[in-house]
Scaffold this motif. Sequence first.
Motif, PDB file in Angstrom:
ATOM      1  N   GLY A  13       2.163  -8.569   6.093  1.00  0.00           N
ATOM      2  CA  GLY A  13       1.447  -9.732   5.834  1.00  0.00           C
ATOM      3  C   GLY A  13       1.987 -10.868   6.698  1.00  0.00           C
ATOM      4  O   GLY A  13       2.969 -10.887   7.422  1.00  0.00           O
ATOM      5  N   ARG A  14       1.425 -12.311   6.274  1.00  0.00           N
ATOM      6  CA  ARG A  14       1.786 -13.132   6.993  1.00  0.00           C
ATOM      7  C   ARG A  14       2.594 -14.022   6.231  1.00  0.00           C
ATOM      8  O   ARG A  14       3.156 -15.182   6.759  1.00  0.00           O
ATOM      9  N   GLN A  15       2.523 -13.931   4.726  1.00  0.00           N
ATOM     10  CA  GLN A  15       3.268 -14.955   4.092  1.00  0.00           C
ATOM     11  C   GLN A  15       4.607 -14.331   3.612  1.00  0.00           C
ATOM     12  O   GLN A  15       4.577 -13.753   2.573  1.00  0.00           O
ATOM     13  N   GLN A  16       5.746 -14.881   4.168  1.00  0.00           N
ATOM     14  CA  GLN A  16       6.923 -14.442   3.642  1.00  0.00           C
ATOM     15  C   GLN A  16       7.190 -14.384   2.098  1.00  0.00           C
ATOM     16  O   GLN A  16       7.757 -13.261   1.654  1.00  0.00           O
ATOM     17  N   ALA A  17       6.881 -15.394   1.434  1.00  0.00           N
ATOM     18  CA  ALA A  17       7.336 -15.584   0.061  1.00  0.00           C
ATOM     19  C   ALA A  17       6.542 -14.553  -0.806  1.00  0.00           C
ATOM     20  O   ALA A  17       7.229 -13.963  -1.726  1.00  0.00           O
ATOM     21  N   ALA A  18       5.338 -14.284  -0.534  1.00  0.00           N
ATOM     22  CA  ALA A  18       4.338 -13.312  -1.239  1.00  0.00           C
ATOM     23  C   ALA A  18       5.007 -11.938  -0.988  1.00  0.00           C
ATOM     24  O   ALA A  18       5.147 -11.153  -1.965  1.00  0.00           O
ATOM     25  N   LEU A  19       5.581 -11.645   0.241  1.00  0.00           N
ATOM     26  CA  LEU A  19       5.876 -10.295   0.613  1.00  0.00           C
ATOM     27  C   LEU A  19       7.346 -10.198  -0.277  1.00  0.00           C
ATOM     28  O   LEU A  19       7.627  -9.303  -0.681  1.00  0.00           O
ATOM     29  N   ASP A  20       8.227 -11.069   0.017  1.00  0.00           N
ATOM     30  CA  ASP A  20       9.242 -11.157  -0.622  1.00  0.00           C
ATOM     31  C   ASP A  20       9.209 -10.632  -2.222  1.00  0.00           C
ATOM     32  O   ASP A  20      10.006 -10.085  -2.889  1.00  0.00           O
ATOM     33  N   ASP A  21       8.302 -11.581  -2.766  1.00  0.00           N
ATOM     34  CA  ASP A  21       8.115 -11.428  -4.416  1.00  0.00           C
ATOM     35  C   ASP A  21       7.671  -9.964  -4.509  1.00  0.00           C
ATOM     36  O   ASP A  21       8.080  -9.381  -5.506  1.00  0.00           O
ATOM     37  N   ALA A  22       6.715  -9.305  -3.653  1.00  0.00           N
ATOM     38  CA  ALA A  22       6.334  -7.852  -3.823  1.00  0.00           C
ATOM     39  C   ALA A  22       7.678  -6.997  -3.750  1.00  0.00           C
ATOM     40  O   ALA A  22       7.554  -5.882  -4.570  1.00  0.00           O
ATOM     41  N   VAL A  23       8.356  -7.170  -2.887  1.00  0.00           N
ATOM     42  CA  VAL A  23       9.817  -6.242  -2.801  1.00  0.00           C
ATOM     43  C   VAL A  23      10.614  -6.516  -3.825  1.00  0.00           C
ATOM     44  O   VAL A  23      11.062  -5.774  -4.509  1.00  0.00           O
ATOM     45  N   ALA A  24      10.601  -7.887  -4.449  1.00  0.00           N
ATOM     46  CA  ALA A  24      11.509  -7.921  -5.456  1.00  0.00           C
ATOM     47  C   ALA A  24      11.106  -7.528  -6.833  1.00  0.00           C
ATOM     48  O   ALA A  24      12.006  -6.914  -7.610  1.00  0.00           O
ATOM     49  N   ALA A  25       9.738  -7.411  -7.092  1.00  0.00           N
ATOM     50  CA  ALA A  25       9.285  -6.809  -8.149  1.00  0.00           C
ATOM     51  C   ALA A  25       9.117  -5.229  -7.776  1.00  0.00           C
ATOM     52  O   ALA A  25       8.534  -4.543  -8.920  1.00  0.00           O
ATOM     53  N   GLY A  26       9.607  -4.621  -6.984  1.00  0.00           N
ATOM     54  CA  GLY A  26       9.560  -3.334  -6.901  1.00  0.00           C
ATOM     55  C   GLY A  26       8.406  -2.621  -6.245  1.00  0.00           C
ATOM     56  O   GLY A  26       8.234  -1.440  -6.470  1.00  0.00           O
ATOM     57  N   HIS A  27       7.451  -3.399  -5.808  1.00  0.00           N
ATOM     58  CA  HIS A  27       5.996  -2.869  -5.254  1.00  0.00           C
ATOM     59  C   HIS A  27       6.327  -2.292  -3.745  1.00  0.00           C
ATOM     60  O   HIS A  27       5.236  -1.513  -3.567  1.00  0.00           O
TER      61      HIS A  27
END
Length: 161
Positions: A77-91
Amino acid sequence: MEHEHVEAGGLERLADGGHARRGHAEHRRAEQGPRWTRRVGLGDRRLLHHPAGGGRGIGRAVASALSAAGATVTVLGRQQAALDDAVAAGHAKGLIVADVTDPAAVEAGVKAAEAARGPFDILVANAGAAESAPFGKTEPAQFRRLFDLNVLGIVHAARAV
């Protein structure tokens, strides 16, 4: 028409769900007898999820479901922060920050992700957008923008994997 429900495991018989009112198609399906579903495990498959915003909304929910089924998911995706959150949440296990309309960025991101986690086995390519306007008032630039995202964005991801 037979429908397939995909999950992990073997074969499972589906109970005929009870609805107070059924339409013609539901009656016809009920008369055809029980439906069967094939369960498919994702095991250690490496999957590139190419959504419209893999870090939020439907894209994140799909990534979460695929991860829960055992896939090693990389969201793009384009939004680093949202992608970082998805990885941190285990998604997801990894991420690629790129605009799918930029073939060089998609290819570079895919190569880096494959170097880190191995080649992709599955591509979920569902990035897209819609804009609405009367045909006569729609500028060619709008058609180009939507074509680049909805068609070429998927082509770029498919070619990269």
